[in-house]
Design an enzyme around this catalytic site. Structure first.
Site: not given
Ligand code: 9MR
Ligand code: 9MR
Length: 601
Positions: A191, A516, A561, A570
């Site tokens: 993100d 991701h 993957d 991600e």
């Molecule tokens: O793209 C988002 C990613 O960076 C975060 O780690 C993840 C969890 O917070 O959320 C992703 O965004 C998703 C969102 O939570 C739910 N709708 C789809 C989004 C993109 O796949």
């Molecule tokens: O690394 C984080 C993980 O420990 C949590 O379980 C998860 C859901 O809250 O979020 C991860 O961090 C994400 C962050 O919220 C948004 N940017 C992407 C991070 C990696 O997925």
């Protein structure tokens, strides 16, 4: 006892007729896919292990020259053993005895041939550099020209020179809607937001890599815009994020905003196409303390470059002290997004990094401020051993970063801290010994992954952080068994694991291809941005991202993957940073460890 007999039953089933668990399993593994090894290769005198998954008759294995013309080594596969979690049958091909540099394949009759790999000194040099270069690709606010970024060149995104103060962060001097400038920094992950808590452990880990191995980093060239200056490239890259972090402190009170973010996640577009308004949100204790720790450590590290960064060490230390003082006055301001959304608009739905317990952040900040200033008042402000635990570092758990720092500076401590050194060292070695114990008996012969709890969101960082603990134990004792165990986890990350992937983009014949990661998804280039570490196998991933295609039932195999799998695929800066440390440490220590020595063993 129960688990043990269950494991034996599994082994028995696999030997006597077709293995029950393997049959139920979704993937039928054959050929290259069945031979799990570090896809880059091995140091000449280090351990060299491949794991063969699935049923096979056992017997001999052959190490061949890359053209398959010559057999250079013949060995015997181990007895079959059910993998700890999936119970899938595995055998080990151990060719550690063979040490001649070259390019090879492993041939297992009736199974197939492995990917081609190398045996040579410096075998992780490329990945050690790429893992730092990965941060360059995460830079906000700057064009990435072809000269440095190759085919992944792209225009700058997110200048962040006009960021709004969210109502949750409003103060008398900076009411809601105030425009501030908070440029630079790295994108957190797949993100486009910037989070102080996650920057904290990331920066701490990268600065520690430099503090532990300065000579190694002085010789590295990453081909980044600053490569020609007199500063090690690692520190130039870290500077990009340090300058952003500095802007996240409110100059009026010393408090630190928790994150700089869009209200909700951007779409899957290139950075320059994501232009929604951005906000700094509520200040938090965790942010203030992580910030204080990073600024104190940065002050110490950049003090060695006074000509290149005049005044920086002082301004970092001032910032650290102010944030620390804010946290003393505000010791329990947690970041609670749901509560914030009930009171303020717009709602914020991006990553929370909502740590519920900041006692470890107090320890880390105290340790860094103390190591930099040598003032006892920081050390005595916290209880250094609040309990008997030694929790592996992760974004909400930074206690050990403080312990590592105290041990790193052990020759330079005042009596107040010196008295705790024996206990610190004892705890570190106990933790490292627990990791080493049994690692060589596990199906994959790695420290990582013998228990289901290792497979959390971002499990690749568990492997890398275990590796750091082991390197720390080596630095304290000089005992090579710790480095060998650390190397086993680098092998894990580069392919010797239950899914057979190298989790580092661009490194390995079967490496993560579809992380991701918004730029990798949106840029139209087949290969993902290189040098990025996939979060990796996550036993809960199917429930968390609900991406289609999961067939695994065992936690060690829950990995997809595909780019929708944000819970297993991600990338994130706090995962890349321990890879930077581990790959760099192993490269820096290869001669001392005897991994790369050309003669003798
Ligand atoms: O793209 C988002 C990613 O960076 C975060 O780690 C993840 C969890 O917070 O959320 C992703 O965004 C998703 C969102 O939570 C739910 N709708 C789809 C989004 C993109 O796949
Ligand atoms: O690394 C984080 C993980 O420990 C949590 O379980 C998860 C859901 O809250 O979020 C991860 O961090 C994400 C962050 O919220 C948004 N940017 C992407 C991070 C990696 O997925």
């Amino acid at each position: 006892m129960r688990t043990f007999s269950k494991a034996l039953t599994g082994a028995f089933l696999c030997l006597s007729f077709s293995c029950a668990n393997a049959q139920n399993s979704p993937q039928t593994v054959k050929g290259q896919e069945a031979i799990r090894l570090n896809q880059l290769g091995f140091y000449p005198n280090a351990s060299k292990i491949a794991v063969v998954v699935g049923e096979n008759k056992g017997g001999k294995f052959f190490l061949k020259s890359a053209d398959k013309a010559k057999t250079v080594y013949t060995g015997q596969l181990s007895e079959v053993k059910p993998a700890e979690l999936s119970k899938r049958p595995t055998r080990v091909a151990d060719f550690s005895d063979f040490s001649t540099p070259g390019t090879y394949v492993l041939e297992i009759p009736e199974v197939g041939r492995s990917y081609t790999f190398e045996i040579k000194p410096d075998v992780h040099k490329g990945v050690a550099a790429a893992s730092i270069k990965g941060f360059y690709y995460q830079r906000t606010a700057i064009d990435l020209p072809e000269k440095y970024a190759g085919k992944w060149h792209r225009p700058a995104g997110h200048p962040d020179t006009k960021v709004l103060v969210h109502p949750s962060a409003a103060s008398a001097q900076r009411p809601a809607g105030t425009v501030i400038s908070s440029p630079l920094g790295w994108y957190d992950a797949g993100d486009y937001n910037k989070y102080i808590v996650n920057s904290g452990i990331t920066m701490g880990t990268m600065l520690s890599a430099y503090e532990d191995f300065p000579a190694f980093y002085k010789t590295q060239n990453l081909n980044i815009p600053e490569s020609n200056n007199t500063v090690p490239d690692l520190l130039d890259e870290v500077m990009w994020n340090l300058r952003w972090m500095q802007t996240m402190q409110d100059p009026n009170d010393g408090g630190v905003y928790h994150k700089l973010t869009n209200p909700s996640f951007d779409g899957m577009v290139m950075p320059n196409k994501a232009t929604n308004p951005r906000y700094v949100v509520q200040k938090s204790t965790a942010a203030a303390l992580d910030f204080a720790a990073v600024m104190a450590q940065a002050s110490r590290v950049y003090k060695n470059f006074p000509k290149e960064f005049p005044g920086l060490a002082d301004s970092c230390l001032t910032a650290a002290v102010r944030a620390w003082e804010w946290a003393q006055k505000n010791p329990k301001v947690l970041y609670e997004q749901e509560a914030i959304n009930k009171s303020f608009d717009p709602d914020i739905s991006t990553g929370t990094y909502g740590d519920r317990d900041v006692s470890d952040e107090f320890i880390w900040a105290a340790a860094e401020l103390y190591a930099t200033t040598k003032q006892d008042k920081y050390y005595t402000a916290v209880s250094i051993f609040p309990d008997a635990n030694m929790p592996l570092p992760s974004w909400p758990q930074v206690r050990l970063l403080g312990y590592y720092t105290l041990l790193r500076h052990k020759d330079n401590l005042s009596p107040a801290a010196q008295k705790d050194l024996p206990e610190l060292k004892k705890r570190l070695l106990q933790l490292a010994d627990d990791m080493v114990t049994g690692a060589n008996q596990g199906a994959y012969r790695t420290v990582m992954g013998r228990v289901a709890q290792d497979y959390i969101w971002g499990s690749s960082s568990v492997a890398a952080n275990q590796g750091i603990t082991l390197v720390q134990a080596y630095l304290q004792t000089g005992d090579k068994k710790y480095l060998q165990a650390a190397l086993s986890n680098l092998d894990y990350l580069l392919g010797r694991n239950a899914v057979g992937y190298s989790f580092v983009t661009g490194y390995g014949d079967k490496a993560t291809m579809n992380p991701h990661h918004r730029p990798s998804i949106a840029d139209g280039i087949k290969e993902p941005v290189p040098g990025l570490l996939s979060g990796g196998t996550n036993g809960q991933a199917n429930k968390q991202d609900k991406c289609e295609g999961y067939t695994a039932t065992s936690p060690d195999e829950m990995y997809l993957d595909v780019d929708c799998s944000y819970a297993s695929n991600e990338i994130a800066i706090n995962w890349n940073a321990p890879l930077v440390y581990l790959a760099g440490a192993v490269e820096a220590l290869q001669q001392k460890a005897g991994f790369a020595a050309r003669s003798g063993k």
